[in-house]
Design a protein around this motif. Structure first.
Motif, PDB file in Angstrom:
ATOM      1  N   GLU A  39       0.837  -1.192   0.000  1.00 53.87           N
ATOM      2  CA  GLU A  39       0.000   0.000   0.000  1.00 53.87           C
ATOM      3  C   GLU A  39       0.873   1.245   0.000  1.00 53.87           C
ATOM      4  O   GLU A  39       1.741   1.407   0.849  1.00 53.87           O
ATOM      5  CB  GLU A  39      -0.909   0.013   1.235  1.00 53.87           C
ATOM      6  N   ASP A  41       0.621   5.724  -0.613  1.00 55.69           N
ATOM      7  CA  ASP A  41      -0.345   6.742  -0.214  1.00 55.69           C
ATOM      8  C   ASP A  41      -1.373   7.032  -1.301  1.00 55.69           C
ATOM      9  O   ASP A  41      -2.217   7.909  -1.137  1.00 55.69           O
ATOM     10  CB  ASP A  41       0.361   8.038   0.202  1.00 55.69           C
ATOM     11  N   LYS A  42      -1.307   6.280  -2.421  1.00 55.26           N
ATOM     12  CA  LYS A  42      -2.272   6.488  -3.493  1.00 55.26           C
ATOM     13  C   LYS A  42      -3.019   5.220  -3.883  1.00 55.26           C
ATOM     14  O   LYS A  42      -4.233   5.238  -4.076  1.00 55.26           O
ATOM     15  CB  LYS A  42      -1.583   7.067  -4.733  1.00 55.26           C
ATOM     16  N   ILE A 202      -3.147   5.313   2.484  1.00 59.01           N
ATOM     17  CA  ILE A 202      -4.058   6.076   1.637  1.00 59.01           C
ATOM     18  C   ILE A 202      -4.866   7.050   2.471  1.00 59.01           C
ATOM     19  O   ILE A 202      -5.033   8.219   2.118  1.00 59.01           O
ATOM     20  CB  ILE A 202      -4.981   5.118   0.861  1.00 59.01           C
ATOM     21  N   ARG A 205      -2.728   9.951   3.525  1.00 57.35           N
ATOM     22  CA  ARG A 205      -2.495  10.885   2.424  1.00 57.35           C
ATOM     23  C   ARG A 205      -3.722  11.730   2.143  1.00 57.35           C
ATOM     24  O   ARG A 205      -3.621  12.939   1.894  1.00 57.35           O
ATOM     25  CB  ARG A 205      -2.100  10.101   1.175  1.00 57.35           C
ATOM     26  N   VAL A 298     -11.058   7.727  -3.905  1.00 55.01           N
ATOM     27  CA  VAL A 298     -10.068   7.801  -4.973  1.00 55.01           C
ATOM     28  C   VAL A 298     -10.668   8.600  -6.123  1.00 55.01           C
ATOM     29  O   VAL A 298     -11.888   8.652  -6.291  1.00 55.01           O
ATOM     30  CB  VAL A 298      -9.638   6.398  -5.448  1.00 55.01           C
TER      31      VAL A 298
END
Length: 423
Positions: A39, A41-42, A202, A205, A298
């Motif tokens: 994983e 941060d996107k 994620i 971020r 997202v």
């Protein structure tokens, strides 16, 4: 032998977290099979096997921080398989006896529970080495640990959370005598569980970006409302033909994307971004569509929407939704973007003030459609109405431009023929 390496990250990603191993040392693997997930941060990246063979060893545990192209483990041929590890019963038996002789015999129940948990852990072949270590050392029963892993497996965070819950009652009991002396507030009866879980990369971020926007941009939101009856009539009239020809349903999102694209052409500053003391005007229209996923919000990007048909937009959005659901979105899918659209109406939102997706300068918010009375041609009628919102960076977008931009979207949606005829 072949090293298992972390995929090459993009320039904007410096590190990741090993989210889960799907194989353990000694397991057979096939070329292209997913071995682990990382994983960033996107996105969540899959690490696949480059050859058939056996997972010989792992160099990183679940929850460890990993860098681009760092070695995670080794895959070799069948003859390279590691020797089976001694079972927990064989290892823990002598140790348990020695510990008992050292003065821990006063806790036979705890020792028995720990041994039982160890036995259960060794019987479970779906536990990663890191999770098995936490389970055995803390005498946990894997069957009683809520699993949140991508495949329904127990992650290291799940195991550590169970350790925290196990420790809480003991601490309360130890403090009971002191609390009995000092009057305290009445505590409600019944279980009041808590669980401390680290944020995913994620989620971290997302939090950082949203807070940065609030601290940097001069955010302002303007609202309007749209009578969705014309758009609904258009969809109802042509839906069957549209599906028959294009193999996808005509939704409202494609109409909003087309309307937003035409409005961006008319008001270029809404499609611009701030860079230092400069305004960057973009001569293309890349619109991000906010999609909810299990790991957070997202925003995949529709490229060159001025060149896309309604069917093309619907197909692209459907493809992104499937990729988000299965965790297959790539960094390229979400890179860039000059404007965004978010639809809170799918969850029942009546009205909201969306936050822009930096470095973009504006975002359009759609909401749910509610039948309510409005005045139309001097008569009170019931119509399906939607509130729409435009949040924008007031540093470069004036209120006049923002309001006119939103009014243009309203007019195009209330008369879709104008949009399709580019009037």
């Amino acid at each position: 032998m072949a090293d298992i390496k972390v995929p090459v990250f993009s320039e904007s990603v410096s590190e990741g977290t090993l989210l889960a191993w799907h194989k353990k040392p000694g397991d057979a693997v096939k070329r292209g099979e997913v071995l682990a997930e990382i994983e960033t941060d996107k996105v969540v990246l899959e690490v696949t096997a480059l050859q058939d063979g056996v997972l010989v060893s792992t160099a990183k545990n679940e929850g460890d921080t990993v860098l681009s192209e760092e070695v995670l483990g080794v895959v070799g041929d069948a003859g390279s398989a590691p020797a089976p590890a001694a079972t927990q019963e064989a290892v823990s038996g002598p140790i348990a006896n020695e510990a008992s002789a050292g003065g821990t015999a006063a806790q036979p129940d705890s020792a028995a529970a720990g041994t039982s948990a160890g036995n259960e852990a060794t019987r479970r072949d779906d536990l990663s080495p890191a999770v098995r270590k936490v389970v055995v050392e803390n005498g946990l029963n894997p069957a009683q640990i809520p699993a949140t892993g991508p495949k329904g497996n127990i992650t290291k965070a799940d195991a550590l959370g169970a350790v925290g819950q196990q420790a809480a009652p003991a601490q309360t009991a130890a403090e009971a005598p002191a609390q009995a002396v000092t009057p305290a507030a009445v505590i409600p009866a019944g279980a009041r569980p808590e669980q401390r879980v680290p944020m995913t990369r994620i989620r971290q971020r997302i939090s950082e970006r949203l807070k940065d926007v609030q601290n940097t941009a001069a955010l302002l939101t303007t609202f309007n409302e749209v009578n969705m009856q014309p758009a609904m009539d258009l969809r109802k009239k042509y839906q069957d033909q549209f599906v028959a020809k294009h193999g996808v349903k005509l939704g409202f999102m494609s109409l909003f994307v087309r309307a937003a694209t035409e409005a961006l052409k008319a008001f270029p500053v809404v499609n611009a971004s701030v860079e230092g003391k400069d305004i960057i005007y973009h001569g293309f229209y890349d619109i991000g569509i906010a999609v909810a996923s299990d790991r957070g919000l997202v925003v995949p990007i529709l490229r060159d929407t001025d060149q896309m048909s309604l069917a093309g937009i619907e197909k692209a959005i459907g493809g992104y939704a499937q990729k988000a659901k299965s965790g297959k979105l790539t960094l390229e899918d979400m890179s860039g973007g000059t404007f965004s659209i978010t639809n809170g109406g799918t969850f029942g939102s009546m009205m909201s003030t969306p936050i822009i997706n930096a470095p973009q300068s504006a975002i359009l918010g759609m909401h749910n459609i509610i039948e309510r009375p409005i005045a139309q041609n001097g008569q009170v009628v019931i119509a399906p109405m939607m509130y729409i919102a435009l949040s924008y960076d007031h540093r470069i977008i004036d209120g006049k431009e923002a309001v006119q931009f939103l009014v243009m979207i309203k007019n195009l949606l209330e008369d879709p023929a104008r949009m399709l005829l580019e009037l």
